[in-house]
Design an enzyme around this catalytic site. Structure first.
Site, PDB file in Angstrom:
ATOM      1  N   PHE A  96     -14.909   1.806 -16.184  1.00  0.00           N
ATOM      2  CA  PHE A  96     -14.065   0.893 -17.220  1.00  0.00           C
ATOM      3  C   PHE A  96     -14.793  -0.586 -17.180  1.00  0.00           C
ATOM      4  CE2 PHE A  96      -9.719   3.220 -17.500  1.00  0.00           C
ATOM      5  CZ  PHE A  96     -10.315   4.037 -18.209  1.00  0.00           C
ATOM      6  N   ASN A 110     -27.307  10.332 -16.885  1.00  0.00           N
ATOM      7  CA  ASN A 110     -27.658  10.533 -15.344  1.00  0.00           C
ATOM      8  C   ASN A 110     -26.560  11.412 -14.674  1.00  0.00           C
ATOM      9  OD1 ASN A 110     -29.831   8.868 -15.938  1.00  0.00           O
ATOM     10  ND2 ASN A 110     -29.054   7.172 -14.854  1.00  0.00           N
ATOM     11  N   ASP A 151     -17.017  11.237 -16.531  1.00  0.00           N
ATOM     12  CA  ASP A 151     -18.001  10.107 -16.446  1.00  0.00           C
ATOM     13  C   ASP A 151     -18.121   9.392 -17.525  1.00  0.00           C
ATOM     14  OD1 ASP A 151     -20.098   8.439 -15.358  1.00  0.00           O
ATOM     15  OD2 ASP A 151     -21.700  10.158 -15.600  1.00  0.00           O
TER      16      ASP A 151
HETATM   17  O1  DOR Z   1     -25.437   8.274 -17.088  1.00  0.00           O
HETATM   18  C1  DOR Z   1     -24.687   7.408 -16.047  1.00  0.00           C
HETATM   19  N1  DOR Z   1     -24.258   6.315 -16.484  1.00  0.00           N
HETATM   20  N2  DOR Z   1     -24.735   8.050 -15.001  1.00  0.00           N
HETATM   21  C2  DOR Z   1     -23.914   7.643 -13.905  1.00  0.00           C
HETATM   22  O2  DOR Z   1     -23.756   8.137 -12.798  1.00  0.00           O
HETATM   23  C3  DOR Z   1     -23.409   6.019 -14.126  1.00  0.00           C
HETATM   24  C4  DOR Z   1     -23.226   5.705 -15.454  1.00  0.00           C
HETATM   25  C5  DOR Z   1     -23.232   4.313 -15.877  1.00  0.00           C
HETATM   26  O3  DOR Z   1     -22.356   3.703 -15.037  1.00  0.00           O
HETATM   27  O4  DOR Z   1     -23.429   3.844 -16.957  1.00  0.00           O
HETATM   28 ZN    ZN Z   2     -20.425   8.012 -12.974  1.00  0.00          ZN
END
Ligand code: DOR
Ligand code: ZN
Length: 424
Positions: free
Chosen positions: A64, A278, A305
């Site tokens: 958030f 990721n 995520d």
């Molecule tokens: O793609 C991702 N973005 N993977 C993560 O684990 C963190 C996240 C982010 O905080 O933007």
């Molecule tokens: Zn994440």
């Protein structure tokens, strides 16, 4: 009193799947699950005919961006996006700016999170400044209300430190959730290493970066037995590793995202940076292995995520744009479209992974429709088709699924007996 009338009530925790009514008392708890004809005694009757009524979804993995990066999202817009997606409980990751590595930052957040229309809970960091060098004061953070620990976004390389962190989480009986991508095996982040990364001239993120680090941490947990949660599993080999570990009695849990269940690396070719995440979207073989992992219980939870970024950030070239996509408002539709309608998973199976399994791991009073439980629930139409719009309740719109047709639409979300979202 409120009455939810004539819906197909699916509550995996209680093995319920039948058409009936749910009565909500004035204190916001479930009074009764069963046929109820005295409609006149209820001030509010919600017609759920033809819809599914399930426990409100629980997401153990959202970003958030509060504090510090609130141009992407804040806890208020995040909570409303969650409600629109059918969620009544979410757990925020701690990679904010500053990160949640002190009691001061944690307390400021949790105080504000209490005011929101749904339950927004908070993790804290495993290591100070997420630098992987020194543990945070986990005792104090736990006492101050952190429901779990994570450096999500950044893998933790140091093995001795990992052992210490696992031991502390075991002692506190809280989950430690880990982002598994070994930096020393990575060439570039966010796109699977393979034909797509080659075509784009990127080094790529190979699947061994995930399964090697996941295997390490699972084995490090062998003697400790902490509640180890492997986040956003993307590789079929990681599923195999977790399956074998569970069989041998090692304590480990797994999360999979709706995007990894629905799409492959090819999406980067059409959607560019919007599909950069990721760990990355991988191959069709991996995607099928993830679905099988959910089906046989190797993977316990579906977690979004939800990772908001601004349009400006995401309009950069794939090599420069940040990784991540929003997910709360498309989760149900993606999972129904790509795993239920294909005949691979049942509604009860996905609901289990969206409700009681995450609630149990975090020991939450959520995830069921038991009599006396908080009236947190979602009403959705599993058959309704809709097109993903280009704007969301979320502040962000970084979704590679915009314009796609999905089945499964959230019609209403109820939290503590209050209607917190309604689809018009
Ligand atoms: O793609 C991702 N973005 N993977 C993560 O684990 C963190 C996240 C982010 O905080 O933007
Ligand atoms: Zn994440």
């Amino acid at each position: 009193m409120k009455l939810i009338k004539g819906g197909r009530v699916i509550d995996p925790a209680n093995n319920i799947d039948r058409i009936t009514d749910i009565l909500i008392d004035d204190s916001g708890r479930i009074q009764r699950v069963g046929d109820y004809d005295a409609e006149d005694s209820c001030e509010d009757v919600i017609d759920a005919e033809g819809k599914v009524v399930a426990p409100g979804f629980v997401d153990v993995h959202v970003h958030f961006r509060d504090p510090g990066l609130t141009y992407k999202e804040d806890i208020e817009t995040g909570a409303r996006a969650a409600a629109a997606g059918g969620y009544t409980t979410v757990i925020c990751m701690a990679n904010t700016k500053p990160p949640v590595d002190s009691v001061e930052i944690l307390t400021e957040l949790t105080e504000r999170e209490k005011q929101l229309p749904i339950h927004v809970l908070q993790t804290a960091n495993v290591t100070l400044s997420m630098q992987g060098r020194e543990l945070t004061d986990m005792d104090a953070l736990h006492s101050a209300g952190a429901v779990g620990f994570t450096d999500d976004g950044v893998p933790i390389a140091d093995e001795k430190l990992m052992v210490k962190a696992l031991a502390k989480c075991k002692e506190l009986d809280v989950p430690i959730s880990l982002h598994e991508e070994d930096p020393s095996l990575m060439f570039s982040a966010g796109v699977n290493k393979g034909p797509v990364s080659e075509k784009l001239g990127l080094g790529g993120a190979p699947d061994e970066a995930e399964y090697v680090l996941a295997a390490r941490d699972i084995l490090l947990n062998r003697k400790t037995g902490a509640k180890l949660d492997i986040q956003h599993i993307s590789s079929g080999v990681t599923v195999d590793v977790i399956r074998a570990a569970k069989k041998s009695g090692i304590k480990v849990y797994g999360e999979v995202t709706p995007q990894h269940l629905s799409a492959t690396e090819d999406l980067v070719l059409t959607k560019g940076a919007l599909a950069k995440v990721n760990p990355p979207l991988r191959t069709e073989e991996d995607r099928q292995a993830l679905i099988r992992g959910l089906a046989d219980g190797t993977i316990d939870m579906i977690a979004t995520d939800h990772a908001p970024h601004s349009s400006e950030e995401k309009s950069k070239p794939v090599s420069e744009a940040p990784s991540g996509m929003i997910g709360l408002e498309t989760a149900l539709g993606l999972v129904i479209t790509h795993t239920v309608r294909t005949g691979q998973l049942s509604l009860a199976q996905i609901i289990k992974a969206l409700t009681i399994n995450p609630a149990k791991l975090y020991k939450l009073n959520a995830g069921t429709l038991s009599e006396g439980a908080p009236a947190d629930m979602v009403i959705f139409d599993p058959e309704e088709q809709w097109t993903v719009p280009d704007h969301f309740v979320s502040k962000a719109c970084n979704s590679p699924f915009i314009d796609m047709k999905l089945y499964g639409k959230v019609k209403a979300t109820i939290c503590g007996g209050n209607v917190v979202f309604r689809d018009n």
